[in-house]
Enzyme design. Structure first.
Site, short mmCIF file in Angstrom:
data_model
loop_
_atom_site.label_atom_id
_atom_site.label_comp_id
_atom_site.label_asym_id
_atom_site.label_seq_id
_atom_site.Cartn_x
_atom_site.Cartn_y
_atom_site.Cartn_z
N LYS A 105 10.00 -6.70 67.49
CA LYS A 105 8.98 -7.59 68.09
C LYS A 105 9.54 -9.00 68.08
CE LYS A 105 4.72 -6.87 69.60
NZ LYS A 105 4.24 -5.62 70.21
N ASP A 145 4.19 -9.12 76.27
CA ASP A 145 3.14 -8.88 75.27
C ASP A 145 2.11 -9.99 75.47
OD1 ASP A 145 1.90 -8.49 72.50
OD2 ASP A 145 3.52 -7.05 72.43
N GLY A 156 -13.89 -4.49 76.31
CA GLY A 156 -12.83 -5.11 77.08
C GLY A 156 -12.87 -4.63 78.52
N GLY A 161 -9.88 -5.54 80.61
CA GLY A 161 -8.58 -6.03 81.06
C GLY A 161 -7.71 -4.88 81.52
N ASN A 162 -6.41 -5.07 81.42
CA ASN A 162 -5.46 -4.08 81.92
C ASN A 162 -5.71 -2.68 81.37
OD1 ASN A 162 -2.63 -2.67 81.23
ND2 ASN A 162 -2.60 -3.57 83.26
#
Ligand code: NAD
Length: 430
Positions: free
Chosen positions: A109, A149, A221, A223-224
């Protein structure tokens, strides 16, 4: 994503989870010592000439937790509160996530302490290029492969790739994934995580002997992940009665409910690019507008948290109605350990984040495969392969959970840690 989990340091939490699993598996001391820390950590300065002529120095990180199974893989976050410990925790979770879906990849990450809301595009480009210049020798298609991210996009990936290729004097599209389609990106990537969540829901319902057509779901949510999960779940015949989203104007979350099922296209038409649904327009379209937390109080069979971490916690878990049988963790870390213990006791079937939302990284892996072959698949081919991989992973975890009478989350960790520890042992590292 927040930096802490219920007030705990994210890395301490990731290590505690690992320690518990290592104990249960009776993992040897060498493997424990190796896997509870990252193999490599980089922390560096990124000097940037700002638009006003001043110079500013940003802090960048890259953590390669483990690459015994293949090159490290994991996103790069731009976040004003980024810390090395958050990046460490997320890198460790990526190792387990790649292992559970059996990708030939390790975990990594990265991040930069910055707030893109207050940076021009040119300044963001300089941060991307500066990040790559600091770390270019320690990354690459065969070492460590980043991806977008929190607050980073395909455009950021392309700037990073361009800098990497300039340094190495070669076209190396496999250096980074999440690139724009047409510039080495894969078709199917934008729907991969949401669809992946629904593949695991479909398999869960099969196992529980429940018809998808007979189920109702509520989603946190829009979103995507949420939008694509809703799309496929509805295609399979399920009914979504409630979704929630964040309202930028009054800085609050709201839930939008229609008892006979939300209309995805209608809601998409009144949603901004950050996944925020227009409250007044939703009200006018006949939706009940409720407080944000109401998403988990609905009388449904399936809950799908796809927004933030720590949403199902000690305070909210008691509000989940008895009808809820399945919780599919689209978001990373939506359930705190305290709430998790309650769900386990109640017999709720939890599809843990490491498994449920692994569709994103699986498609990133497919992107790399296509880059290496320099041959691009059709969308249907990508999604077919994604379904196969997610279904296989689900079945593997579910088998272990049944055979060893384990909670799905524990079975997921058991498989992941075992695979990584085995790779370390087989290589003679421990
Ligand atoms: P996104 O930014 O596209 O959407 C986030 C949604 O959550 C938005 O609709 C926003 O309005 C809503 N939201 C934010 N705060 C809220 C609140 N307090 N109450 C109600 N709604 C709220 O993000 P995304 O890409 O869909 O990711 C969602 C989650 O899934 C994150 O935890 C992310 O880490 C995880 N995830 C995403 C992917 C991916 O491929 N996108 C892969 C793996 C995991």
């Amino acid at each position: 994503m927040a930096q802490t989990n219920g007030g705990h340091n994210a890395f301490a939490m990731a290590q505690a989870q690992f320690d518990r699993m290592a104990e249960q598996m009776e993992l040897d001391a060498g493997a424990r010592a190796l896997l509870r820390e990252a193999q490599r950590e980089y922390s560096f300065s990124i000097p940037v000439r700002m638009d006003d002529g001043s110079s500013q120095v940003f802090r960048g990180f890259r953590v390669q937790h483990n690459d015994a199974r293949g090159p490290s893989k994991g996103g790069i976050r731009f976040h004003p509160m980024e810390t090395l410990d958050t990046v460490r925790a997320l890198a460790m979770w990526m190792t387990w996530k790649c292992a559970v879906v059996d990708l030939p990849l390790g975990g990594g990450k990265g991040g930069v302490v910055c707030d893109p809301h207050h940076l021009s595009l040119r300044e963001q480009e300089q941060i991307c290029r500066g990040w790559v210049r600091q770390i270019a020798r320690n990354m690459g298609p065969l070492q460590d492969v980043p991806a977008p991210d929190v607050m980073t996009s395909p455009q950021h990936m392309l700037w990073m790739l361009d800098e990497f290729e300039a340094i190495h004097g070669a076209k190396l599209p496999g250096f980074i994934t999440g690139k724009p389609v047409g510039m080495g990106g894969s078709l199917g990537r934008k729907e991969a995580t949401g669809y992946g969540v629904v593949y695991t829901i479909r398999e869960t319902l099969k196992e529980l002997g429940i018809l998808t057509e007979a189920t109702r779901a509520s989603v946190q949510g829009f979103g995507n992940v949420a939008q694509h999960a809703i799309e496929l779940y509805q295609q399979l015949g399920g009914t979504v009665v409630c979704v929630s989203s964040w309202n930028q104007e009054d800085q609050r979350g709201y839930a939008f409910r229609k008892m006979d099922g939300i209309d995805l296209q209608e809601l998409l038409g009144i949603t901004n690019r950050f996944g925020g649904i227009d409250k007044a327009k939703a009200e006018a379209a006949g939706y009940d507008v409720l407080p944000g937390e109401a998403w988990l109080e609905q009388d449904v069979d399936i809950l799908l948290p796809a927004a933030l971490e720590n949403q199902i916690n000690a305070e909210t878990v008691g509000k989940i109605p008895p009808r809820v049988k399945v919780i599919a963790e689209g978001a990373n870390g939506p359930t705190t350990p305290e709430a998790d213990a309650v769900l386990h006791k109640r017999g709720v079937f939890v599809i843990p984040d490491l498994l449920a939302n692994a569709g994103g990284v699986t498609c990133s892996y497919f992107e790399q495969v296509q880059n290496n072959a320099n041959y691009y698949w059709l969308r249907d081919e990508v999604l077919e392969k994604l379904d196969l991989k997610m279904t296989q992973a689900f079945m593997g975890v579910s088998q272990v959970a049944t055979d060893q009478k384990l909670y799905m989350r524990d079975a997921t960790y058991l498989i992941a840690v075992d695979r990584v520890a085995r790779a370390c042992r087989d290589r003679g590292w421990v």
